[in-house]
Design a protein around this motif. Sequence first.
Motif, PDB file in Angstrom:
ATOM      1  N   THR A   1       0.819  -1.210   0.000  1.00  0.00           N
ATOM      2  CA  THR A   1       0.000   0.000   0.000  1.00  0.00           C
ATOM      3  C   THR A   1       0.861   1.272   0.000  1.00  0.00           C
ATOM      4  N   ALA A   2       0.180   2.412  -0.089  1.00  0.00           N
ATOM      5  CA  ALA A   2       0.815   3.702  -0.358  1.00  0.00           C
ATOM      6  C   ALA A   2       1.993   4.003   0.563  1.00  0.00           C
ATOM      7  N   TRP A   3       3.086   4.394  -0.046  1.00  0.00           N
ATOM      8  CA  TRP A   3       4.343   4.784   0.599  1.00  0.00           C
ATOM      9  C   TRP A   3       5.083   3.603   1.240  1.00  0.00           C
ATOM     10  N   ARG A   4       4.538   2.377   1.093  1.00  0.00           N
ATOM     11  CA  ARG A   4       5.169   1.209   1.711  1.00  0.00           C
ATOM     12  C   ARG A   4       5.361   0.077   0.697  1.00  0.00           C
ATOM     13  N   GLU A   5       5.573   0.435  -0.569  1.00  0.00           N
ATOM     14  CA  GLU A   5       5.664  -0.570  -1.641  1.00  0.00           C
ATOM     15  C   GLU A   5       7.111  -1.045  -1.828  1.00  0.00           C
ATOM     16  N   TYR A   6       7.750  -1.456  -0.756  1.00  0.00           N
ATOM     17  CA  TYR A   6       9.183  -1.738  -0.778  1.00  0.00           C
ATOM     18  C   TYR A   6       9.544  -2.882  -1.730  1.00  0.00           C
ATOM     19  N   ARG A   7       8.857  -3.992  -1.627  1.00  0.00           N
ATOM     20  CA  ARG A   7       9.201  -5.144  -2.449  1.00  0.00           C
ATOM     21  C   ARG A   7       8.805  -4.941  -3.907  1.00  0.00           C
ATOM     22  N   SER A   8       7.713  -4.245  -4.124  1.00  0.00           N
ATOM     23  CA  SER A   8       7.284  -3.972  -5.499  1.00  0.00           C
ATOM     24  C   SER A   8       8.301  -3.086  -6.212  1.00  0.00           C
ATOM     25  N   ALA A   9       8.711  -2.002  -5.558  1.00  0.00           N
ATOM     26  CA  ALA A   9       9.710  -1.116  -6.161  1.00  0.00           C
ATOM     27  C   ALA A   9      11.026  -1.844  -6.380  1.00  0.00           C
ATOM     28  N   GLU A  10      11.423  -2.673  -5.415  1.00  0.00           N
ATOM     29  CA  GLU A  10      12.662  -3.435  -5.544  1.00  0.00           C
ATOM     30  C   GLU A  10      12.611  -4.359  -6.757  1.00  0.00           C
ATOM     31  N   TRP A  11      11.461  -4.991  -6.979  1.00  0.00           N
ATOM     32  CA  TRP A  11      11.322  -5.873  -8.141  1.00  0.00           C
ATOM     33  C   TRP A  11      11.504  -5.087  -9.442  1.00  0.00           C
ATOM     34  N   TYR A  12      10.846  -3.951  -9.555  1.00  0.00           N
ATOM     35  CA  TYR A  12      10.963  -3.150 -10.778  1.00  0.00           C
ATOM     36  C   TYR A  12      12.406  -2.702 -11.006  1.00  0.00           C
ATOM     37  N   VAL A  13      13.080  -2.274  -9.958  1.00  0.00           N
ATOM     38  CA  VAL A  13      14.460  -1.814 -10.110  1.00  0.00           C
ATOM     39  C   VAL A  13      15.339  -2.950 -10.634  1.00  0.00           C
ATOM     40  N   LYS A  14      15.207  -4.129 -10.071  1.00  0.00           N
ATOM     41  CA  LYS A  14      16.011  -5.275 -10.530  1.00  0.00           C
ATOM     42  C   LYS A  14      15.679  -5.655 -11.963  1.00  0.00           C
ATOM     43  N   ARG A  15      14.393  -5.653 -12.295  1.00  0.00           N
ATOM     44  CA  ARG A  15      13.979  -6.029 -13.653  1.00  0.00           C
ATOM     45  C   ARG A  15      14.501  -5.029 -14.678  1.00  0.00           C
ATOM     46  N   LEU A  16      14.387  -3.754 -14.391  1.00  0.00           N
ATOM     47  CA  LEU A  16      14.840  -2.730 -15.326  1.00  0.00           C
ATOM     48  C   LEU A  16      16.349  -2.776 -15.504  1.00  0.00           C
ATOM     49  N   ARG A  17      17.075  -2.981 -14.437  1.00  0.00           N
ATOM     50  CA  ARG A  17      18.529  -3.103 -14.569  1.00  0.00           C
ATOM     51  C   ARG A  17      18.901  -4.325 -15.397  1.00  0.00           C
ATOM     52  N   ALA A  18      18.181  -5.417 -15.210  1.00  0.00           N
ATOM     53  CA  ALA A  18      18.436  -6.608 -16.014  1.00  0.00           C
ATOM     54  C   ALA A  18      18.148  -6.367 -17.489  1.00  0.00           C
ATOM     55  N   GLU A  19      17.250  -5.428 -17.780  1.00  0.00           N
ATOM     56  CA  GLU A  19      16.900  -5.107 -19.173  1.00  0.00           C
ATOM     57  C   GLU A  19      17.783  -4.006 -19.754  1.00  0.00           C
ATOM     58  N   GLY A  20      18.788  -3.562 -19.012  1.00  0.00           N
ATOM     59  CA  GLY A  20      19.731  -2.587 -19.541  1.00  0.00           C
ATOM     60  C   GLY A  20      19.456  -1.150 -19.199  1.00  0.00           C
ATOM     61  N   PHE A  21      18.515  -0.889 -18.311  1.00  0.00           N
ATOM     62  CA  PHE A  21      18.222   0.479 -17.905  1.00  0.00           C
ATOM     63  C   PHE A  21      19.172   0.903 -16.782  1.00  0.00           C
ATOM     64  N   THR A  22      19.496   2.180 -16.774  1.00  0.00           N
ATOM     65  CA  THR A  22      20.163   2.801 -15.631  1.00  0.00           C
ATOM     66  C   THR A  22      19.083   3.290 -14.686  1.00  0.00           C
ATOM     67  N   VAL A  23      19.179   2.926 -13.414  1.00  0.00           N
ATOM     68  CA  VAL A  23      18.079   3.200 -12.483  1.00  0.00           C
ATOM     69  C   VAL A  23      18.573   3.987 -11.276  1.00  0.00           C
TER      70      VAL A  23
END
Length: 532
Positions: free
Chosen positions: A33-55
């Motif tokens: 929920t709002a302001w506490r999406e720690y694991r969700s944000a962590e997943w996106y950061v890892k996925r984007l870095r794996a896809e070649g994005f600078t995060v």
Amino acid sequence: MTDAARFTAFDWVEGKRPEWSGWNSHIWYLAETAWREYRSAEWYVKRLRAEGFTVEESSGGMPTAFSATWSNGAGPTIMAYAEYDAVPGNCQAAVPWRQPRKGLSRFAGGHTDPHSALGMGSLVGALAAKAAMEKHGITGTIRFMGEPAEKVRGSKPIHAAKGYYDGLDAIISFHPFYMLPLCNTARWDTHCGPYHAAIYEFLCEAPQTWLTDVVTDAAGAPIPAAHTSARAPGANDAVVTMYTLSKMMRDHMLPHTGTWTLNETILASGQATADNLAAQMAMMMFAARAPDVAMLKKIYAVLDRNAEAAAAAAHCTVKRHWVSKSKPGLANHAMAEITYRNLERAGAPRYGAEAVHAAQALQKELGIDPMAEPFADELNELVPPQEAERRLRKDLPSWQTHYTSDDYTDMTWFAPTVRFYIGRAVLKGPPGFSYPEWALNALGGIPSCIDPTVETAGKTIAGTIIDLMTDTARLAEAKEEFRVRREAAADPHPWCDYAPPIDFPWPEYVETPRGREWWIPATATDRAMERD
């Protein structure tokens, strides 16, 4: 080249479906929920870095936000974004009956809109466009933002004020549909309106000074808070008074026109046992949606007055903390037309036999005879933006320029922006029948029912990115329209003048000896709802 690149992107979306379907289910089950999406944000950061994005993590000072960039050379910079916040009190498993996710309280978070599909549709579109750009040598930059706390219009005003949308050439905003006629279409003129949210914090930090000029039966007692002494009312009383005053005065604050709304939630209360001690602290948030900022200012003038009165009556101090000051949206017809053309190419969501079976099982669970075609007819229809606008305006007064609420609007002041909606699985019902909220939430987590939304959105976004990267004339048209509209606006600057409101008692998951659970533990009632 554009058509070939679009075909490549569409093929990527279809070929990667097993992967992104699993990704979407993962975010849906996290339901943070709002302001506490720690694991969700962590997943996106890892996925984007794996896809070649600078995060960049924790963008704008928000721990669950991020800013990602991928570039294939000189060219336009196009932005899409993810949201991933869920809503407290909507915990639901991906099954066609009422059941919280295993081991959790039914009061835990759940995806209602669902933002899980919003974020995944946007990510799928960005990655599909990236694959096509690499294969066909299309140059340009894709920005992908992580936007937490949309349910309180939280991150985007902050990102806007801190410059994260500067230098963009265009922005794409997608949402699963939540109201008709905005289904499989794009907004035209009537965009979402402004929004304010604020927390009123009541503190009773000097209860001993309550009625100090009155002789009480506890005068001279060795214990200041003697049980025979009348105690200060305290923060709980302040919240109750604030709640009652604001409910009572709501009918008098504004005429009931313009579809304005005012909602409240108590974030914390008491912090004391049932003893003769004054409740020390309580926090209450009010969120207001309105067609224009003048209405919002009137609403909060009343709320401020109510807060002062409630604090005085309860022997408290009060402080207002802003959670959101979010602007109204700025239209862009060129962007709506470009995006709708790609929606036509992608086609409306298509539901297979597995989705129909899940829908029929849900209908049977609710005592409805299962329908051969259980999904709403509107999900099969594409609606041109101009026609959606005509239908939307039928029930609105002519003076009203904005309608409903979402904080993509803060982005619209930095680059030409489209807001488009893709149908999500909703069911037909007998006349007069309304499905319970859990049923819609469940459909948002059942892959066969939600994947068609993600697929259509992903293709539409990918095609739109490719068009904006390659059609310089059309992008220039969108940018010129944006320039004219922004220059004509009276107040083009961000409204955010506050720090990220991350340190308040927002509902969240916690780790205990029992494992990971919602801050309200599961009860026997919750466990009894689980089926094998």
